[in-house]
Design an enzyme around this catalytic site. Structure first.
Site, PDB file in Angstrom:
ATOM      1  N   ARG A 127      66.417  64.566  36.130  1.00  0.00           N
ATOM      2  CA  ARG A 127      65.938  65.486  37.433  1.00  0.00           C
ATOM      3  C   ARG A 127      64.574  65.426  37.709  1.00  0.00           C
ATOM      4  O   ARG A 127      64.191  66.408  38.419  1.00  0.00           O
ATOM      5  CB  ARG A 127      66.634  66.833  37.360  1.00  0.00           C
ATOM      6  CG  ARG A 127      68.140  67.072  37.226  1.00  0.00           C
ATOM      7  CD  ARG A 127      68.640  68.606  37.416  1.00  0.00           C
ATOM      8  NE  ARG A 127      69.996  68.417  37.425  1.00  0.00           N
ATOM      9  CZ  ARG A 127      70.654  68.659  36.232  1.00  0.00           C
ATOM     10  NH1 ARG A 127      70.151  68.834  34.992  1.00  0.00           N
ATOM     11  NH2 ARG A 127      72.106  68.695  36.315  1.00  0.00           N
ATOM     12  N   LYS A 148      57.080  57.635  48.846  1.00  0.00           N
ATOM     13  CA  LYS A 148      58.505  57.138  49.335  1.00  0.00           C
ATOM     14  C   LYS A 148      59.039  56.104  48.168  1.00  0.00           C
ATOM     15  O   LYS A 148      58.441  55.123  48.080  1.00  0.00           O
ATOM     16  CB  LYS A 148      58.328  56.334  50.564  1.00  0.00           C
ATOM     17  CG  LYS A 148      58.340  57.236  51.874  1.00  0.00           C
ATOM     18  CD  LYS A 148      58.154  56.281  53.153  1.00  0.00           C
ATOM     19  CE  LYS A 148      58.497  56.949  54.372  1.00  0.00           C
ATOM     20  NZ  LYS A 148      58.585  56.224  55.568  1.00  0.00           N
ATOM     21  N   GLU A 190      50.059  44.537  55.535  1.00  0.00           N
ATOM     22  CA  GLU A 190      50.174  46.192  55.742  1.00  0.00           C
ATOM     23  C   GLU A 190      48.738  46.670  55.950  1.00  0.00           C
ATOM     24  O   GLU A 190      48.264  47.467  56.449  1.00  0.00           O
ATOM     25  CB  GLU A 190      50.609  46.850  54.292  1.00  0.00           C
ATOM     26  CG  GLU A 190      52.066  46.485  54.259  1.00  0.00           C
ATOM     27  CD  GLU A 190      52.815  47.413  55.138  1.00  0.00           C
ATOM     28  OE1 GLU A 190      52.519  48.340  55.922  1.00  0.00           O
ATOM     29  OE2 GLU A 190      54.131  47.268  54.980  1.00  0.00           O
ATOM     30  N   LYS A 232      46.230  55.660  54.718  1.00  0.00           N
ATOM     31  CA  LYS A 232      47.776  56.313  54.257  1.00  0.00           C
ATOM     32  C   LYS A 232      47.405  57.616  53.668  1.00  0.00           C
ATOM     33  O   LYS A 232      48.404  58.583  54.013  1.00  0.00           O
ATOM     34  CB  LYS A 232      47.982  55.383  53.197  1.00  0.00           C
ATOM     35  CG  LYS A 232      49.526  55.776  52.642  1.00  0.00           C
ATOM     36  CD  LYS A 232      50.596  55.105  53.595  1.00  0.00           C
ATOM     37  CE  LYS A 232      52.046  55.417  53.278  1.00  0.00           C
ATOM     38  NZ  LYS A 232      52.332  54.233  52.189  1.00  0.00           N
ATOM     39  N   GLU A 242      57.338  62.676  56.755  1.00  0.00           N
ATOM     40  CA  GLU A 242      57.712  61.884  58.063  1.00  0.00           C
ATOM     41  C   GLU A 242      58.560  62.919  59.091  1.00  0.00           C
ATOM     42  O   GLU A 242      59.462  62.368  59.670  1.00  0.00           O
ATOM     43  CB  GLU A 242      58.380  60.744  57.852  1.00  0.00           C
ATOM     44  CG  GLU A 242      58.147  59.666  58.785  1.00  0.00           C
ATOM     45  CD  GLU A 242      58.828  58.463  58.221  1.00  0.00           C
ATOM     46  OE1 GLU A 242      59.660  57.765  58.956  1.00  0.00           O
ATOM     47  OE2 GLU A 242      58.412  57.697  57.359  1.00  0.00           O
ATOM     48  N   ARG A 246      53.546  60.413  60.323  1.00  0.00           N
ATOM     49  CA  ARG A 246      53.732  59.661  59.499  1.00  0.00           C
ATOM     50  C   ARG A 246      54.478  58.456  59.856  1.00  0.00           C
ATOM     51  O   ARG A 246      54.452  57.351  59.357  1.00  0.00           O
ATOM     52  CB  ARG A 246      54.144  60.249  57.973  1.00  0.00           C
ATOM     53  CG  ARG A 246      54.305  59.072  56.853  1.00  0.00           C
ATOM     54  CD  ARG A 246      54.784  59.687  55.703  1.00  0.00           C
ATOM     55  NE  ARG A 246      54.888  58.808  54.535  1.00  0.00           N
ATOM     56  CZ  ARG A 246      55.075  58.898  53.284  1.00  0.00           C
ATOM     57  NH1 ARG A 246      55.110  60.324  52.640  1.00  0.00           N
ATOM     58  NH2 ARG A 246      55.266  57.963  52.430  1.00  0.00           N
ATOM     59  N   ASN A 250      55.215  53.182  60.205  1.00  0.00           N
ATOM     60  CA  ASN A 250      56.402  52.012  60.407  1.00  0.00           C
ATOM     61  C   ASN A 250      56.125  51.304  61.392  1.00  0.00           C
ATOM     62  O   ASN A 250      57.137  50.535  61.781  1.00  0.00           O
ATOM     63  CB  ASN A 250      57.563  53.016  60.702  1.00  0.00           C
ATOM     64  CG  ASN A 250      58.245  53.814  59.504  1.00  0.00           C
ATOM     65  OD1 ASN A 250      57.916  53.402  58.248  1.00  0.00           O
ATOM     66  ND2 ASN A 250      58.589  54.996  59.940  1.00  0.00           N
ATOM     67  N   HIS A 253      58.171  47.926  61.331  1.00  0.00           N
ATOM     68  CA  HIS A 253      59.079  47.943  60.145  1.00  0.00           C
ATOM     69  C   HIS A 253      60.581  48.163  60.448  1.00  0.00           C
ATOM     70  O   HIS A 253      61.478  47.853  59.918  1.00  0.00           O
ATOM     71  CB  HIS A 253      59.059  49.348  59.353  1.00  0.00           C
ATOM     72  CG  HIS A 253      57.732  48.935  58.369  1.00  0.00           C
ATOM     73  ND1 HIS A 253      56.325  48.591  58.685  1.00  0.00           N
ATOM     74  CD2 HIS A 253      57.498  49.105  57.043  1.00  0.00           C
ATOM     75  CE1 HIS A 253      55.611  48.720  57.545  1.00  0.00           C
ATOM     76  NE2 HIS A 253      56.270  48.853  56.727  1.00  0.00           N
ATOM     77  N   HIS A 257      62.618  45.359  58.650  1.00  0.00           N
ATOM     78  CA  HIS A 257      63.437  45.856  57.818  1.00  0.00           C
ATOM     79  C   HIS A 257      64.801  45.045  57.883  1.00  0.00           C
ATOM     80  O   HIS A 257      65.356  44.556  57.123  1.00  0.00           O
ATOM     81  CB  HIS A 257      63.637  47.195  57.605  1.00  0.00           C
ATOM     82  CG  HIS A 257      62.943  48.005  56.525  1.00  0.00           C
ATOM     83  ND1 HIS A 257      62.418  49.140  56.943  1.00  0.00           N
ATOM     84  CD2 HIS A 257      61.569  47.436  56.098  1.00  0.00           C
ATOM     85  CE1 HIS A 257      61.561  49.612  56.053  1.00  0.00           C
ATOM     86  NE2 HIS A 257      60.724  48.569  55.533  1.00  0.00           N
ATOM     87  N   HIS A 270      58.195  41.048  51.953  1.00  0.00           N
ATOM     88  CA  HIS A 270      58.142  42.163  53.082  1.00  0.00           C
ATOM     89  C   HIS A 270      56.806  41.959  54.038  1.00  0.00           C
ATOM     90  O   HIS A 270      57.457  42.308  55.226  1.00  0.00           O
ATOM     91  CB  HIS A 270      57.696  43.315  52.023  1.00  0.00           C
ATOM     92  CG  HIS A 270      57.685  44.692  53.148  1.00  0.00           C
ATOM     93  ND1 HIS A 270      58.666  45.211  53.332  1.00  0.00           N
ATOM     94  CD2 HIS A 270      56.733  45.517  53.050  1.00  0.00           C
ATOM     95  CE1 HIS A 270      58.377  46.459  54.024  1.00  0.00           C
ATOM     96  NE2 HIS A 270      57.166  46.452  54.063  1.00  0.00           N
TER      97      HIS A 270
END
Length: 368
Positions: A127, A148, A190, A232, A242, A246, A250, A253, A257, A270
């Site tokens: 956990r 993330k 990036e 960042k 987000e 935030r 993206n 993206h 993606h 990527h």
């Protein structure tokens, strides 16, 4: 070679943490661990991939062993395919075999894939246990900061994940010297993104210094990494989960993606997919009435870093559109896109029609 350590802070109250950036920063690994309260009474687990292991694992293990730490090691196969539930299960198995307890720490030694995978494993194990990011790629200057963490589903990228912040990020510029040229180019996608969303002056600096950066000039590299991490850190500190700001991170993206998913997380790195996605976002911007300069500058900048700016003609537009429908940014029949309104400025547009996006995907096949 400068041995100065630059330190940034991600301000999240009790979950705040430092980003340490410097040449040969990992030589201070044990000192940094001790300062961060990571004790040697519980075993650690290093998660890396086969390529990184050949280059850096032995040294990191030796440093930790000399500091009295016990370490287990999990070595994944390189590439996006390792961000899977199957590999996650294997990591948990290795953690159990290595005797990790609730006071143990996972160490992500690698690029964005290893960081995402290790972070999600740490968030899940018992956990939640602590984890540390030691990025070994340029691309990971982005993914290692902000918490993330995720694994992929065959239908969509990063849909099985969490927000789970690291204890610290230790970015050793020296480790980047061993990167293959394609990974270097991919990583700068990036870096460039942070300029395009935040700072026109930095965007120009990237264009002017592309040759130095691609040749891994240490001073230029340190400056670029520091700027990207600073953007960042600022954004995440204001909007960790987000809910608003935030989302600007993206840029590129949504399309990127989808390209990765359709390509099977293998054909494109990527950063390469995100580069194509950023050209797509610039095309959308022009179609929405923003200056043509956005597309011109974006495309020219990415070409300076030898990144792809067009989609191969054989890619099926329907498949790419379907992948975008599974994206977390698809809501209520409309697509959420980060749209550049000028170089260094973007807006969050939640009302982009699928028809407009389809036209841009087709247009991306004609870019040259």
């Amino acid at each position: 070679m400068s041995d100065q350590m630059n330190v940034l802070q991600v301000d999240l109250g009790e979950r705040s943490y430092p980003i340490r950036i410097g040449w040969d920063a990992t030589s201070e690994l044990v000192k940094v661990f001790e300062e961060s309260g990571i004790r040697n009474t519980s075993p650690l687990l290093i998660v890396t991939d086969r390529n990184v292991a050949k280059l850096h694992l032995e040294r990191i293990e030796d440093l930790l062993r000399d500091g009295g730490y016990r370490t287990g090691v999990f070595v994944a196969e390189p590439g996006e395919q390792s961000k899977s539930l199957q590999v996650l299960e294997q990591i948990v198995g290795m953690a159990l075999e290595s005797g990790l307890d609730r006071n143990s720490v996972f160490i992500a030694l690698g690029g964005g894939v290893i960081g995402d995978l290790t972070g999600y494993a740490a968030a899940s194990y018992m956990r939640g246990v602590r984890f540390v990011q030691i990025p070994t790629t340029i691309l990971a200057h982005d993914s290692s900061v902000g918490g993330k963490v995720a694994v992929n589903h065959p239908m969509a990228k990063n849909v099985i994940g969490a927000f789970y912040q690291p204890e610290l990020v230790l970015f050793d510029i020296k480790l980047l010297q061993s990167l293959p040229p394609r990974d270097v180019r991919s990583g700068f996608a990036e870096v460039v993104k942070h300029g395009l969303i935040w700072d026109a002056q930095f965007t120009s600096w990237c264009h002017d210094n592309a040759e130095r950066l691609l040749s891994l000039d240490s001073a230029a590299l340190a400056e670029a990494i520091y700027f990207g991490c600073r953007v960042k850190a600022q954004v995440v500190s204001e909007d960790e989960r987000e809910h608003g700001l935030r989302a600007i991170l993206n840029l590129g993206h949504t399309i990127g993606h989808a390209i990765e998913a359709v390509a099977g997380y293998g054909e494109f790195l990527h950063g390469e997919a995100i580069a194509i996605g950023m050209v797509g976002a610039a095309l959308l911007a022009v179609r929405l009435g923003h200056p043509q300069e956005i597309h011109t500058v974006t495309k020219r900048l990415l070409e300076r870093f030898q990144l792809p700016v067009q989609l191969p003609g054989g890619y099926d537009t329907d498949a790419i559109m379907s992948a975008m429908m599974h994206d977390k940014k698809f809501k209520d029949g409309k697509m959420v896109f980060i749209i550049p309104t000028a170089i260094g400025k973007v807006e969050i547009n939640k009302q982009v029609s699928a028809e407009l996006v389809r036209a841009v995907v087709e247009e991306l096949k004609g870019e040259s």
